[in-house]
Scaffold this motif. Sequence first.
Motif, mmCIF file in Angstrom:
data_model
loop_
_atom_site.group_PDB
_atom_site.id
_atom_site.type_symbol
_atom_site.label_atom_id
_atom_site.label_comp_id
_atom_site.label_asym_id
_atom_site.label_seq_id
_atom_site.Cartn_x
_atom_site.Cartn_y
_atom_site.Cartn_z
ATOM 1 N N ALA A 77 106.696 96.280 -15.093
ATOM 2 C CA ALA A 77 108.107 96.655 -15.453
ATOM 3 C C ALA A 77 108.739 95.717 -16.746
ATOM 4 C CB ALA A 77 109.637 95.564 -14.328
ATOM 5 N N GLU A 78 108.809 95.212 -17.191
ATOM 6 C CA GLU A 78 108.944 94.321 -18.361
ATOM 7 C C GLU A 78 108.294 94.567 -19.902
ATOM 8 O OE1 GLU A 78 108.055 90.043 -18.252
ATOM 9 O OE2 GLU A 78 109.746 89.435 -16.497
ATOM 10 N N ALA A 79 106.978 95.769 -19.407
ATOM 11 C CA ALA A 79 106.045 96.402 -20.400
ATOM 12 C C ALA A 79 106.964 97.677 -20.415
ATOM 13 C CB ALA A 79 104.737 96.217 -19.963
ATOM 14 N N ALA A 80 107.256 97.602 -18.809
ATOM 15 C CA ALA A 80 108.116 99.466 -18.466
ATOM 16 C C ALA A 80 109.018 99.217 -19.552
ATOM 17 C CB ALA A 80 108.150 99.750 -17.673
ATOM 18 N N VAL A 81 109.324 98.261 -19.547
ATOM 19 C CA VAL A 81 111.957 98.036 -19.741
ATOM 20 C C VAL A 81 111.341 98.590 -22.314
ATOM 21 C CG1 VAL A 81 113.210 96.827 -20.317
ATOM 22 C CG2 VAL A 81 112.754 97.382 -17.849
ATOM 23 N N GLY B 75 110.687 100.319 -14.020
ATOM 24 C CA GLY B 75 110.616 99.475 -15.205
ATOM 25 C C GLY B 75 111.227 98.122 -13.919
ATOM 26 N N PHE B 76 111.229 98.447 -12.550
ATOM 27 C CA PHE B 76 111.743 98.370 -11.460
ATOM 28 C C PHE B 76 110.255 96.830 -10.430
ATOM 29 C CE2 PHE B 76 115.278 100.813 -11.663
ATOM 30 C CZ PHE B 76 116.363 100.768 -10.827
ATOM 31 N N TYR B 77 110.855 95.720 -9.846
ATOM 32 C CA TYR B 77 110.141 94.795 -9.072
ATOM 33 C C TYR B 77 110.993 94.688 -8.115
ATOM 34 C CZ TYR B 77 111.356 90.807 -11.728
ATOM 35 O OH TYR B 77 112.367 89.343 -12.243
ATOM 36 N N ASP B 78 110.466 93.794 -6.480
ATOM 37 C CA ASP B 78 111.111 93.630 -6.008
ATOM 38 C C ASP B 78 111.146 91.930 -6.685
ATOM 39 O OD1 ASP B 78 111.903 92.182 -3.919
ATOM 40 O OD2 ASP B 78 110.577 93.425 -2.617
ATOM 41 N N PRO B 79 112.632 91.374 -6.367
ATOM 42 C CA PRO B 79 112.854 89.974 -7.402
ATOM 43 C C PRO B 79 112.610 89.409 -5.823
ATOM 44 C CG PRO B 79 114.408 91.522 -7.088
ATOM 45 C CD PRO B 79 114.101 92.730 -6.905
ATOM 46 N N CYS B 80 113.324 89.837 -4.576
ATOM 47 C CA CYS B 80 113.059 88.870 -2.846
ATOM 48 C C CYS B 80 112.842 89.611 -1.831
ATOM 49 C CB CYS B 80 114.631 88.800 -2.705
ATOM 50 S SG CYS B 80 116.093 90.460 -2.683
ATOM 51 N N VAL B 81 111.316 89.464 -1.832
ATOM 52 C CA VAL B 81 110.427 89.853 -1.199
ATOM 53 C C VAL B 81 110.820 89.388 0.639
ATOM 54 C CG1 VAL B 81 108.246 90.096 0.074
ATOM 55 C CG2 VAL B 81 108.359 90.086 -2.535
ATOM 56 N N GLY B 82 111.512 90.925 0.991
ATOM 57 C CA GLY B 82 111.257 90.597 2.931
ATOM 58 C C GLY B 82 112.801 90.182 2.932
#
Length: 514
Positions: free
Chosen positions: A401-405, A476-483
């Motif tokens: 995501a950081e690379a995509a941003v 550019g997204f990812y899950d910051p709080c799984v579950g």
Amino acid sequence: QASQEELKAAYRRLCMLYHPDKHRDPELKAQAERLFNLVHQAYEVLSDPQTRAIYDIYGRRGLEMEGWEVVERKRTPAEIREEFERLQREREERRLQQRTNPKGTISVGIDATDLFDRYDEEYEDVPGSSFPQIEINKMHISQSIEFSLKPSGIMLFAGQSLHIQQGSLGEARRERRDLRPSGSLCFITDEAFLMSPSFITTNCALQFSSRGIRPGLTTVLARNLDKNTMGYLQWRWGIQSAMNTSIVRDTKSSHFTVALQLGIPHSFMMVSYQHKFQDEDQTRVKGSVKAGFFGTIVEYGAERKISRHSILGATVSVGVPQGVSLKIKLNRASQTYFFPVHLTDQLLPSAVFYATVGPLVMYFAMHRLIIKPYLRAQKERELEKQRESAASDVLQKKQEAEAAVRLMQESVRRIIEAEEARMGLIVVNAWYGKFVNDNSRKNEKVKVIDVTVPLQCLVKDSKLILTEASKAGLPGFYDPCVGEEKNLKVLYQFRGVLHQVMSADNEALRIPKQ
């Protein structure tokens, strides 16, 4: 529902965004190459009608399932669904053949009649007679295992490993103990379907005990009367011979049964109703009336799911001449624990009151002081375990995501210039993750990431359209709080006016709002 033209347009846009030749920095070039390959893999799946149908219906796990190589290339989505279900059935049958499905029941009978039926004259000379005597008067333990012989047949071995019964206290307080371990029961179940709305089931049984071998045969003829109603005719010979007919109506919110039985030792008529609440605890309230040669019994009770694998229930039984009893049952996975408590041989209002109110008070006290704290701690442990197991995957997604941003910066700058020129849609700020809005959760930690750049990159012709899917999968997204529960909060400008919108993780979003 995206057309091939829309897919191609999205593929071209992402290829232009992530093409390695557009970046001279070695690190950005390597990141772009990795993301470019992921986009290419996705397009390969979605541009093939067969693999797209599999993915649309079952997602990634459908593509990873073995057996698709034998599917013809000209199958329609409906045919592919049938093929997938066939492969699933084959896997399920193989799993059942290796499974024994053990089940067990422990029943402990409690005699608490001394609480309400006191015999003061008997006890006046007995030390400690001022305290009510509560006794365990019977205990029963049984186990069973079953395994599949073929898709329509099951063999069941059941054994009664312990049965102890103690007689009631008489004038001389005589006790009777009967220890009866019995052999195993062997059932072979087979089903023969007569026609689509009807079927017949036959159970053959052999009971081995110290009294000898007792054969038994049960045949059930069933028919669908309508979508939610079944009619049953049952004939049982050998072990508790009887003929029984019943009508069962089962819907999403209720379960209704009417039954009539003629047999040995009991003949009776029964009417029962159960209401199912549509809550996460699967609460059910039930009541029944049963009348026969043994007398009349009225029962009412409730059951509720108290954890992922446990269901707790309580039933009050009021009858003539049986008296008043309280039955407590706990189902824990494949084990059942049953505690019938006999309160009185008479119809006493006080016994009915305490049998009804007592379990409710105990349940709410236990739920507040024990169950809720335990479930909360268990949920925290599971979330922590889920975070630990997904830590490496989340780290990889975060890096992507950081690379995509970083790769989006130049494209976003051009999009903002174009949108400003036409007074269009400009994303001022956007956050994705766990928000804490109410005071009851003020001790919880906010876990969000800034997704302003990725969202602005998705703006096309002054519109931002997100479909019904988890936003953690967007570029550019990812899950910051799984579950945990997540939302997307967007502050945007359109026609020179600021607006704000909050969207749930799987909720579709279209801005500007009409």
